[in-house]
Design a protein around this motif. Sequence first.
Motif, mmCIF file in Angstrom:
data_model
loop_
_atom_site.group_PDB
_atom_site.id
_atom_site.type_symbol
_atom_site.label_atom_id
_atom_site.label_comp_id
_atom_site.label_asym_id
_atom_site.label_seq_id
_atom_site.Cartn_x
_atom_site.Cartn_y
_atom_site.Cartn_z
ATOM 1 N N LEU A 6 11.084 -0.259 0.747
ATOM 2 C CA LEU A 6 9.888 -1.184 1.207
ATOM 3 C C LEU A 6 10.599 -2.400 1.640
ATOM 4 O O LEU A 6 10.723 -2.991 2.825
ATOM 5 N N ALA A 7 11.302 -3.125 0.555
ATOM 6 C CA ALA A 7 11.802 -4.465 0.647
ATOM 7 C C ALA A 7 12.887 -4.697 1.645
ATOM 8 O O ALA A 7 13.311 -5.478 2.165
ATOM 9 N N LEU A 8 13.843 -3.449 1.923
ATOM 10 C CA LEU A 8 14.781 -3.521 2.936
ATOM 11 C C LEU A 8 14.450 -2.945 4.092
ATOM 12 O O LEU A 8 15.499 -2.598 4.878
ATOM 13 N N SER A 9 13.376 -2.561 4.250
ATOM 14 C CA SER A 9 12.749 -1.709 5.583
ATOM 15 C C SER A 9 12.713 -3.001 6.688
ATOM 16 O O SER A 9 12.198 -4.255 6.315
ATOM 17 N N PRO A 10 12.576 -2.713 8.034
ATOM 18 C CA PRO A 10 12.169 -3.466 8.802
ATOM 19 C C PRO A 10 10.673 -4.117 8.760
ATOM 20 O O PRO A 10 9.706 -3.448 8.684
ATOM 21 N N ARG A 11 10.522 -5.286 8.776
ATOM 22 C CA ARG A 11 9.158 -5.956 8.584
ATOM 23 C C ARG A 11 8.637 -5.479 7.153
ATOM 24 O O ARG A 11 7.331 -5.374 7.172
ATOM 25 N N LYS B 81 1.412 -0.372 -7.478
ATOM 26 C CA LYS B 81 0.189 -1.220 -7.538
ATOM 27 C C LYS B 81 0.050 -1.793 -8.932
ATOM 28 O O LYS B 81 -0.306 -3.204 -9.031
ATOM 29 N N GLY B 82 0.029 -1.079 -10.006
ATOM 30 C CA GLY B 82 -0.145 -1.685 -11.438
ATOM 31 C C GLY B 82 0.828 -2.711 -11.696
ATOM 32 O O GLY B 82 0.482 -3.799 -12.364
ATOM 33 N N ALA B 83 2.030 -2.701 -11.166
ATOM 34 C CA ALA B 83 3.111 -3.705 -11.742
ATOM 35 C C ALA B 83 3.019 -4.945 -10.780
ATOM 36 O O ALA B 83 2.739 -6.269 -11.172
ATOM 37 N N LEU B 84 2.540 -4.810 -9.578
ATOM 38 C CA LEU B 84 2.321 -5.989 -8.632
ATOM 39 C C LEU B 84 0.983 -6.666 -8.877
ATOM 40 O O LEU B 84 0.709 -7.929 -8.700
ATOM 41 N N LEU C 40 4.902 -4.209 2.607
ATOM 42 C CA LEU C 40 5.052 -5.368 1.451
ATOM 43 C C LEU C 40 4.818 -6.784 2.360
ATOM 44 O O LEU C 40 5.163 -6.609 3.562
ATOM 45 N N ASP C 41 3.853 -7.586 1.927
ATOM 46 C CA ASP C 41 3.515 -8.742 2.829
ATOM 47 C C ASP C 41 4.910 -9.762 2.049
ATOM 48 O O ASP C 41 4.791 -10.285 1.105
ATOM 49 N N LEU C 42 5.723 -9.628 3.113
ATOM 50 C CA LEU C 42 6.965 -10.614 2.749
ATOM 51 C C LEU C 42 6.701 -12.298 2.872
ATOM 52 O O LEU C 42 7.826 -12.733 2.581
ATOM 53 N N LEU D 197 1.211 -5.643 -1.720
ATOM 54 C CA LEU D 197 1.230 -4.091 -1.168
ATOM 55 C C LEU D 197 0.269 -3.609 -0.552
ATOM 56 O O LEU D 197 -0.861 -3.924 -0.933
ATOM 57 N N THR D 198 0.259 -3.390 0.753
ATOM 58 C CA THR D 198 -0.713 -2.728 1.604
ATOM 59 C C THR D 198 -0.595 -1.078 1.803
ATOM 60 O O THR D 198 0.562 -0.831 2.037
ATOM 61 N N THR D 199 -1.516 -0.547 1.495
ATOM 62 C CA THR D 199 -1.759 0.834 1.905
ATOM 63 C C THR D 199 -2.480 1.081 2.968
ATOM 64 O O THR D 199 -3.590 0.873 3.073
ATOM 65 N N GLU D 200 -1.983 1.920 3.930
ATOM 66 C CA GLU D 200 -2.768 2.782 4.999
ATOM 67 C C GLU D 200 -2.433 4.142 4.970
ATOM 68 O O GLU D 200 -1.884 4.563 3.954
ATOM 69 N N ARG D 201 -3.286 4.805 5.641
ATOM 70 C CA ARG D 201 -3.024 6.353 5.635
ATOM 71 C C ARG D 201 -1.973 6.665 5.861
ATOM 72 O O ARG D 201 -1.454 7.787 5.636
ATOM 73 N N ASN D 202 -1.028 6.161 6.674
ATOM 74 C CA ASN D 202 0.028 6.470 7.474
ATOM 75 C C ASN D 202 1.446 5.665 6.997
ATOM 76 O O ASN D 202 2.480 6.194 7.262
#
Length: 569
Positions: free
Chosen positions: A43-48, A81-84, A101-103, A92-97
């Motif tokens: 997630l950290a190295l993905s676009p946005r 989630k537990g670590a963050l 990460l809020d950078l 961390l944001t979680t959606e259905r699909n």
Amino acid sequence: MTKTESGERPARLHLLGALCLTDAEGRDFTPKSRKAQALLALLALSPRGTRTRIWLRDKLWSESDEGRASGSLRQSVYELKGALKGIDAGILTTERNALGLDLDRLWVDLRAIREGGGALPAGVDPDADLLEGFDISDEEFEDWLTMERSAWERLRENLTTAPPAAADALAPPDAPAPRRMPRVIEIGLLPGIVHGGLRSGAFIGDYIIESVARALLDYHPVQIVDLREAGEAEPRPGEPDFLIRTRTLVVGDTASVSFLVYENGTNTLVLSQSMQTRQKDFYEDEFALTNQFVAQNVDHLAKIIGGTRDGPSGIRNDYSALIGYGVLAGMFDLDPGRMRATTEALDRLNERTENSLFPSLGAYASSFALGENIGGWDRARRERTEALAMDLLQANPFNSIALACIGHVMGFVLDRHDIAADIFGRAVRLNPMQAFVWDHLALHELYCGDLDRARAASDRAVNLGKYSPISYTYETTACMVATLSGDHARAVALGRRALLKQPRFNAAMRYTLAALGHLGERAAAQALGAELLRLDPGFGDRETREMRFRLPCREASAHVLEGIERAGF
């Protein structure tokens, strides 16, 4: 504590060296399991900072079925989630699909380096490997990690050390670094020079220079500066990087127009192209002849821009190899390694700019991979491509190349030809000078079974794209249309022309082979067929051959397969 409350990001993620997640005071909150750590890195190295759940499952549990992979992903998300939660649960944001990460809340060492234009923050070891010692027993993740490490190696070669006052070793910047793109090439439009026939000559000149600028903008994030109203009579020193103008001579019914490009600062003439014809020919057939001249100059000017490197005028275009023709040429090179590198480049560009062209080319890359059988294609990949195409369609891009890419995905991949027809109509109206757009409109008409309309669009693409580095793709489409129309001699001529430029282009080989079979040219067919089987061994199987021809109706498929059989395969 959030960034808005404290002025700094509450969490720090180190990916160079051993993966480590800490809060602003340096306390360790790294997830315990490797898969949760890997999820964080992906997630950290993905676009946005966002990826779809399907993409993440493919990278971490590629050998598991969908149910097991989904369950494993949920478990890793729970651990992350537990670590963050100990730092900032909102990271961390979680959606259905999708997951993201809020950078603005998370500082990442490698992203900080990229956003800082290669400046090395204090406290970061430039000799550290990316995700040092990290091992996940999944080939998809290992492939991703190999490419990311290669990208880090390339970036490391140009690192500069930040001055001591620029960053604190223990604290991230107070505000996120602004997007930093290499300096955009600037092109100035000079007033046209007209000799005789003032009104018609001025119109022709303005039409050509404005059309070149508009077509170039579709492929390249250049900046266009209109200097005509300022009354610039001659090239001037300083900005822009290039100056373009036309010179038109009208004598009776004949008009001659020249397109001129100067490298500014040195006043060097780097391009001069001319055409001469009757005045009425400039306007006939919806400016067909004039548009061909425009496309020729766009191709030539794009190559000049792409080759610019610290010349006498100090011009520098650091990302020239990644934009426009460079990206498309990378796809059509037919090399899986170059395709992956092209996709990586598109991801980086998409991350650093809002230009709709880059994500559209990314979607197109998937459709091209399907057509040329490069890499696997499954339901997950289809879903990813569909989601991306729909997002781009909703964004309503005003770029003819972007629209053509999306239209091809909607029709060729997703079989939504009704939507594709509307998209291609918009693309052609936006810019009728783009060979790429006409070529993909031709493919769309072919897949819909209208060969007359397909040939008309394809002929226009071939004429407009004569000087394009991917002109062989336009000739291949024309070869396909000719084969299905029963014009086999023309199909062979077009196919051979395409294969002279790109000998490994399977689509050109397949349709040329079918046309040779119908013509009864057995010896030529055998030689071409042997080369095709060497590049695509599966083509020898009947079912595989049927899959290679994604045609609109049974009669079209039968005609091509009959030609292949007559060729002896």
